[in-house]
Design a protein around this motif. Structure first.
Motif, PDB file in Angstrom:
ATOM      1  N   ALA A  50     -64.988  19.618 -44.174  1.00  0.00           N
ATOM      2  CA  ALA A  50     -63.528  19.762 -44.152  1.00  0.00           C
ATOM      3  C   ALA A  50     -62.900  19.317 -42.842  1.00  0.00           C
ATOM      4  O   ALA A  50     -61.775  18.817 -42.826  1.00  0.00           O
ATOM      5  CB  ALA A  50     -63.155  21.209 -44.449  1.00  0.00           C
ATOM      6  N   SER A  51     -63.623  19.476 -41.719  1.00  0.00           N
ATOM      7  CA  SER A  51     -62.935  19.340 -40.423  1.00  0.00           C
ATOM      8  C   SER A  51     -62.479  17.917 -40.120  1.00  0.00           C
ATOM      9  O   SER A  51     -61.470  17.719 -39.431  1.00  0.00           O
ATOM     10  CB  SER A  51     -63.819  19.870 -39.294  1.00  0.00           C
ATOM     11  N   THR A  52     -63.186  16.902 -40.632  1.00  0.00           N
ATOM     12  CA  THR A  52     -62.825  15.517 -40.344  1.00  0.00           C
ATOM     13  C   THR A  52     -61.386  15.196 -40.768  1.00  0.00           C
ATOM     14  O   THR A  52     -60.694  14.426 -40.092  1.00  0.00           O
ATOM     15  CB  THR A  52     -63.793  14.550 -41.064  1.00  0.00           C
ATOM     16  N   TYR A  54     -58.705  16.880 -40.584  1.00  0.00           N
ATOM     17  CA  TYR A  54     -57.703  17.243 -39.566  1.00  0.00           C
ATOM     18  C   TYR A  54     -57.696  16.215 -38.431  1.00  0.00           C
ATOM     19  O   TYR A  54     -56.645  15.904 -37.867  1.00  0.00           O
ATOM     20  CB  TYR A  54     -57.986  18.644 -39.028  1.00  0.00           C
ATOM     21  N   ALA A  55     -58.867  15.681 -38.100  1.00  0.00           N
ATOM     22  CA  ALA A  55     -58.949  14.651 -37.067  1.00  0.00           C
ATOM     23  C   ALA A  55     -58.274  13.366 -37.535  1.00  0.00           C
ATOM     24  O   ALA A  55     -57.656  12.647 -36.747  1.00  0.00           O
ATOM     25  CB  ALA A  55     -60.405  14.398 -36.701  1.00  0.00           C
ATOM     26  N   ILE A  57     -55.681  13.240 -39.575  1.00  0.00           N
ATOM     27  CA  ILE A  57     -54.229  13.459 -39.448  1.00  0.00           C
ATOM     28  C   ILE A  57     -53.824  13.337 -37.980  1.00  0.00           C
ATOM     29  O   ILE A  57     -52.822  12.698 -37.646  1.00  0.00           O
ATOM     30  CB  ILE A  57     -53.823  14.849 -39.991  1.00  0.00           C
ATOM     31  N   ALA A  58     -54.630  13.949 -37.087  1.00  0.00           N
ATOM     32  CA  ALA A  58     -54.328  13.878 -35.651  1.00  0.00           C
ATOM     33  C   ALA A  58     -54.252  12.419 -35.200  1.00  0.00           C
ATOM     34  O   ALA A  58     -53.354  12.035 -34.448  1.00  0.00           O
ATOM     35  CB  ALA A  58     -55.389  14.638 -34.849  1.00  0.00           C
ATOM     36  N   MET A  60     -53.635   9.743 -37.069  1.00  0.00           N
ATOM     37  CA  MET A  60     -52.487   9.044 -37.657  1.00  0.00           C
ATOM     38  C   MET A  60     -51.203   9.420 -36.926  1.00  0.00           C
ATOM     39  O   MET A  60     -50.382   8.555 -36.612  1.00  0.00           O
ATOM     40  CB  MET A  60     -52.390   9.367 -39.151  1.00  0.00           C
ATOM     41  N   PRO A  81     -58.494   6.477 -37.728  1.00  0.00           N
ATOM     42  CA  PRO A  81     -57.738   7.341 -38.636  1.00  0.00           C
ATOM     43  C   PRO A  81     -57.393   6.586 -39.919  1.00  0.00           C
ATOM     44  O   PRO A  81     -57.017   5.416 -39.867  1.00  0.00           O
ATOM     45  CB  PRO A  81     -56.454   7.652 -37.865  1.00  0.00           C
ATOM     46  N   GLU A  86     -62.045  12.273 -47.170  1.00  0.00           N
ATOM     47  CA  GLU A  86     -62.046  13.577 -46.500  1.00  0.00           C
ATOM     48  C   GLU A  86     -60.683  14.250 -46.582  1.00  0.00           C
ATOM     49  O   GLU A  86     -60.582  15.461 -46.810  1.00  0.00           O
ATOM     50  CB  GLU A  86     -62.439  13.418 -45.031  1.00  0.00           C
ATOM     51  N   VAL A  90     -59.554  17.837 -48.653  1.00  0.00           N
ATOM     52  CA  VAL A  90     -58.872  19.033 -48.135  1.00  0.00           C
ATOM     53  C   VAL A  90     -57.561  19.283 -48.885  1.00  0.00           C
ATOM     54  O   VAL A  90     -57.215  20.431 -49.190  1.00  0.00           O
ATOM     55  CB  VAL A  90     -58.666  18.930 -46.609  1.00  0.00           C
ATOM     56  N   GLY A 136     -57.349  27.622 -34.474  1.00  0.00           N
ATOM     57  CA  GLY A 136     -57.444  26.269 -35.033  1.00  0.00           C
ATOM     58  C   GLY A 136     -57.800  25.246 -33.966  1.00  0.00           C
ATOM     59  O   GLY A 136     -58.642  24.362 -34.190  1.00  0.00           O
ATOM     60  N   ALA A 140     -61.265  23.112 -34.111  1.00  0.00           N
ATOM     61  CA  ALA A 140     -61.284  21.655 -34.218  1.00  0.00           C
ATOM     62  C   ALA A 140     -62.073  21.057 -33.059  1.00  0.00           C
ATOM     63  O   ALA A 140     -62.909  20.162 -33.253  1.00  0.00           O
ATOM     64  CB  ALA A 140     -59.863  21.108 -34.235  1.00  0.00           C
TER      65      ALA A 140
END
Lengths: 186, 202
Positions: A50-52, A54-55, A57-58, A60, A81, A86, A90, A136, A140
């Motif tokens: 799951a964690s990828t 969020y990276a 989005i960060a 982008m 990104p 992935e 999520v 969070g 991350a």
């Protein structure tokens, strides 16, 4: 005094067992998640993780706000990104959990979880937001440094018997147990 | 040497894309991701692991639901995926063992895990279930990912090489044959599950 009564005494006021448990047997759910990971390996050639997302989005957002700086960062050079598997995974988790909660009459629709309210009070909304956000940030950072999270290392990595995944997963719990005991046993 | 397992084959092509254009994977990939995500989220919620008190209960060692779900998934997935790999049906995706990064990153993750009482997957499930505080976790996760990216060059140079063993698995560590390692681990973890079922109240 048995270990269980000792725990109960120490917890005194807040006891997680006073709140409802899982709707389905954890063994059944776990076995089905194991089956699901076989499907993702076979059909998507990817492990559950799951964690990828969020990276992604960060990255982008970073490219949108500060493109040159973002593109200069090693992590985003190695992992460009993109809207990919992935991120959709999520997004799907949010939808799937909504359907599950709806069908099981477990929709909460609230900011503060019941057990948190009992420990920190009904007016602790700002504290909860700050603490959750800090959680969070640490998760991350830690997940990227360790190479995965509770699903990527904790399930997908450990089931492949990767040594680093077992070390990471055990450290997730050591860090979590110590912090939780400090927060809820005082 | 740093090995990046998740790095897609076409990463170099992606790197050359302009900042404004975000690459999008094929529709089939996206639809499969969404579909598997929906199943995953449904199961996480039904398994109770999207619930705040279940997560905290696990970290306080009074509610073992999280470990029961995880180990059951690991036992089934371990047997299934190693068998499928043996039959040439799937590729493995082993992440590198880097002792310092695994340990330090793992402990930092654990601290955040307790603070938010969600993890990256179950937090998304918690949001779907209606726990609005999970939005703060998601915002934090995005910020934390960017902070890591800012530190990633330094971490790759200074921390990752410490105890870097590459893609190491228990099959290489233990001096017995691969099938025995996989089956032995499945039996051992099943034993842990039996013990948990016997000695824990939830």
């Amino acid at each position: 005094m048995s270990a269980e009564t000792m725990t109960a005494t120490l917890l005194a006021k807040i006891n997680p067992l006073d709140y409802p448990g899982p709707a389905w047997s954890p063994y059944l759910v776990g076995a089905l998640i194991g089956g699901l990971s076989m499907l993702t390996f076979y059909f998507s050639n990817k492990p559950l993780g799951a964690s990828t997302a969020y990276a992604r989005i960060a990255g982008m957002l970073g490219r949108w706000i500060a493109p040159t700086f973002t593109n200069s960062l090693k992590y985003f050079q190695d992992n460009p990104p993109k809207v990919g598997w992935e991120l959709m995974l999520v997004g799907g988790v949010i939808i799937g959990a909504f359907v599950a909660a709806l069908t099981g009459n477990e929709l909460t629709g609230q900011l503060l979880p019941a057990m948190w309210q009992e420990r920190f009070g009904n007016d602790s909304g700002l504290l909860r937001i700050v603490v959750t956000c800090a959680g969070g940030i640490l998760m991350a950072f830690g997940a990227r440094m360790a190479g995965g999270c509770t699903s990527g290392h904790g399930i997908s990595g450990t089931l492949q018997l990767a040594v680093g995944s077992w070390i990471s997963a055990i450290c997730f719990f050591i860090g979590g147990i110590v912090t939780a005991m400090l927060m809820y046993w005082s | 040497m740093a090995i990046h397992i998740d790095k897609p084959i076409h990463a170099d092509a992606d790197n050359k894309q302009s900042a404004a254009k975000v690459p999008v994977e094929s529709n089939k990939t996206l639809v499969l991701g969404l579909f598997f995500g929906i199943l995953f989220g449904f199961l996480l919620q039904k398994g109770g692991v999207a619930k705040f008190h279940v997560l905290i209960g696990q970290l306080l060692l009074v509610d073992f639901t999280v470990v029961k779900v995880m180990l059951s998934a690991v036992v089934v997935g371990m047997l299934g995926i190693h068998l499928m790999h043996r039959l040439g049906m799937v590729e493995l995706h082993i992440k590198p063992t880097r002792l310092a990064s695994n340990t330090i990153g793992g402990l930092i993750f654990g601290c955040g895990f307790a603070l938010s009482a969600y993890c990256p997957g179950t937090g998304a499930a918690a949001l779907g279930q209606g726990n609005f505080d999970a939005i703060a976790m998601i915002v934090g996760m995005i910020a934390g990912s960017y902070l890591f990216a800012m530190a990633s060059g330094w971490i790759a140079r200074k921390i990752n090489p410490v105890g870097d063993k590459g893609k190491l698995t228990l099959h290489e560590v233990l001096p017995i044959n691969n099938t025995m390692v996989t089956i032995g681990c499945a039996i051992l973890l099943s034993g842990v599950l039996v013990a948990l079922e016997t000695f824990t109240s939830r």
